[in-house]
Design an enzyme around this catalytic site. Structure first.
Site, PDB file in Angstrom:
ATOM      1  N   SER A   1       0.840  -1.203   0.000  1.00  0.00           N
ATOM      2  CA  SER A   1       0.000   0.000   0.000  1.00  0.00           C
ATOM      3  C   SER A   1       0.875   1.254   0.000  1.00  0.00           C
ATOM      4  O   SER A   1       1.686   1.440  -0.901  1.00  0.00           O
ATOM      5  CB  SER A   1      -0.944  -0.043   1.194  1.00  0.00           C
TER       6      SER A   1
ATOM      7  N   ASP B   1      -9.646  -5.097  -4.669  1.00  0.00           N
ATOM      8  CA  ASP B   1      -9.049  -4.153  -3.717  1.00  0.00           C
ATOM      9  C   ASP B   1      -9.888  -2.882  -3.658  1.00  0.00           C
ATOM     10  O   ASP B   1      -9.991  -2.157  -4.648  1.00  0.00           O
ATOM     11  CB  ASP B   1      -7.620  -3.822  -4.161  1.00  0.00           C
TER      12      ASP B   1
ATOM     13  N   HIS C   1      -7.632  -5.778   0.052  1.00  0.00           N
ATOM     14  CA  HIS C   1      -6.458  -4.899   0.100  1.00  0.00           C
ATOM     15  C   HIS C   1      -5.292  -5.485   0.891  1.00  0.00           C
ATOM     16  O   HIS C   1      -4.133  -5.158   0.612  1.00  0.00           O
ATOM     17  CB  HIS C   1      -6.848  -3.551   0.702  1.00  0.00           C
TER      18      HIS C   1
END
Length: 468
Positions: free
Chosen positions: A246, A333, A372
């Site tokens: 991320s 995601d 995610h």
């Protein structure tokens, strides 16, 4: 009943007698009539009572509705005013946008002692602190391979540092925003990587967890550089891989670009759920939906990010990176849209800096539910890392003749057995089709002209993916 109505009858007779005897006393008769009506209302007789009650009830209902509408209108006006005021507030105070990007003040899970990783089930992990700069310290966790679990019991920091020089490779993990190095999904990934025989070194950037300092992109990158140098000083010739997730992918590409510029690149870079740059990510984030079509969205929300010195330009960094690159991204995601990860791959694959290195993009189907931060749950993750880190980081041979010949060489080199089934025209990264379907490769009828691109091609016989 007779006793209750007698005073009313007597009063009526008395008023009638008074009216017949004295026609001039109209005022007295009027008073008597009023008293009679009042008594009738008290006794509940007469049609006036229900009508008056209904009128009063209707008035009360109308009054309540009007009051409710006025309160609702006030609330709507307040919400509208807040909706309009927030963009101006963010524009005037860019620091708010920076805090929303870092979210370092969100410490989850709460009430855990980061000095005791054993409380999170990491019984072969040591906690210590490094000092990248004056007045800055970062908390570090070092997890040794799971096969050393018993040997690691009761050992001190010196033993853990010496263990980095063993024959096991090392992964430097750079986590995303919010939370700490003790986040649940992060701890589970450490366990998976440790079970695969990797050292896992992770830390909290300055301002996160129990690390001291003020967060910034420059500071986060410098913290990562300091920890990397600390690892290299103790790891000897062991390979060191960098894994970013991320927001950590932005730190990872910043770090690797700097390492490549000073000619000390890592052995590989792994990006999990990456984005192209922070502006595109902020515009695609689900929190921006309510303002995405607000007039002047870029000026109000994106420009303050740039003015705060926050770029995390993965799309620019990958053009200057010279080491193998693996991109992992789930199609479902909700935080970093899948198309941003695919776009980053399309930028990196033809980059001149990757001419002699591999670039792999592995998508995970949406029905797997990895979203995610749950790619670590994939049962195919060990095989992905094995093929990429242990086999594909070595340059693949090619003959320079035709694609058919090169395909045979590549299959033999990877130990895949039977040749893959050729189909299609695109020269792209090769991934296994979902649920064990046949593999599709570029057409064998085409001559292999751009032979220099062969090292970027890969055959990854795993389930749960589909080619892109």
């Amino acid at each position: 009943m007779r006793k209750r109505t007698e005073p009313v009858a007597l009063e009526h007779e008395r008023c009638a007698a008074a009216g017949s005897s004295s026609s001039g006393s109209a005022a007295a008769a009027l008073d008597a009539d009023c008293r009679l009506k009042q008594n009738l209302r008290l006794t509940g007789t007469g049609p006036a009572e229900p009508r008056c009650a209904a009128d009063a009830g209707m008035k009360r209902a109308l009054g309540r509705r009007k009051g409710l509408w006025l309160r609702l209108r006030k609330i709507l006006l307040c919400v509208l005013g807040l909706y309009i005021a927030i963009p101006f507030l963010i524009k005037l105070c860019p620091g708010i946008q920076a805090k929303l990007i870092f979210l370092n003040f969100v410490r989850v899970p709460y009430f855990i002692d980061l000095k005791k990783p054993q409380d999170q089930g990491l019984n072969h992990t040591c906690n210590y602190y490094l000092q990248p700069e004056e007045d800055v310290s970062v908390g570090v966790w070092h997890t040794v391979p799971a096969v050393w679990w018993k040997n690691a019991q009761g050992k001190d920091q010196m033993w853990y540092e010496d263990a980095l020089a063993s024959s096991h490779p090392i992964i430097l993990y750079l986590h995303g925003n919010a939370g700490t190095r003790g986040g649940d999904h992060r701890v589970e990934l450490y366990k998976v990587l440790s079970s695969l025989g990797y050292h896992v070194v992770t830390f909290d950037y300055r301002g996160w967890g129990d690390s001291v300092g003020t967060p910034s992109e420059r500071g986060m990158t410098y913290d990562a550089l300091h920890v990397f140098d600390w690892i290299k000083a103790r790891s000897g010739d062991n390979p060191v891989y960098i894994w970013g997730h991320s927001l950590g992918t932005g730190v990872a590409t910043n770090l690797v670009r700097r390492l490549c510029e000073r000619e000390t690149p890592p052995d590989a870079l792994i990006l999990e759920s990456p984005f192209t740059n922070i502006r595109e990510e902020a515009k695609s984030h689900p929190f921006s939906v309510i303002y995405r079509y607000f007039p002047g969205f870029d000026w109000f929300f994106l420009d303050p990010i740039t003015s705060s010195g926050i770029k995390f330009a993965n799309d620019e960094n990958v053009k200057h990176i010279s080491c193998p690159l693996l991109i992992l991204h789930a199609e479902d995601d909700p935080v970093v849209p899948f198309q941003l990860g695919r776009k980053l791959y399309s930028i990196a694959a033809p980059a001149r800096s990757f001419r002699d290195f591999k670039v792999q993009f592995v998508p995970f189907r949406s029905d797997l539910g990895y979203r995610h931060k749950y790619i670590y749950k994939s049962p195919e993750l060990p095989r992905i890392l094995s093929y990429f880190l242990k086999r594909r980081c070595a340059r693949l041979p090619y003959t320079g003749r035709t694609w058919a010949a090169d395909r045979r060489v590549m299959s033999s080199h990877l130990g895949l057995g039977a040749e893959p089934k050729p189909e299609g025209e695109a020269l792209a990264v090769v991934t296994r089709a979902a649920c064990g379907a046949d593999q599709h490769l570029p057409s064998a009828a085409l001559p292999w002209a751009p032979c220099r691109l062969l090292p970027r091609l890969a055959y990854l016989p795993v389930r749960g993916y589909k080619p892109h």
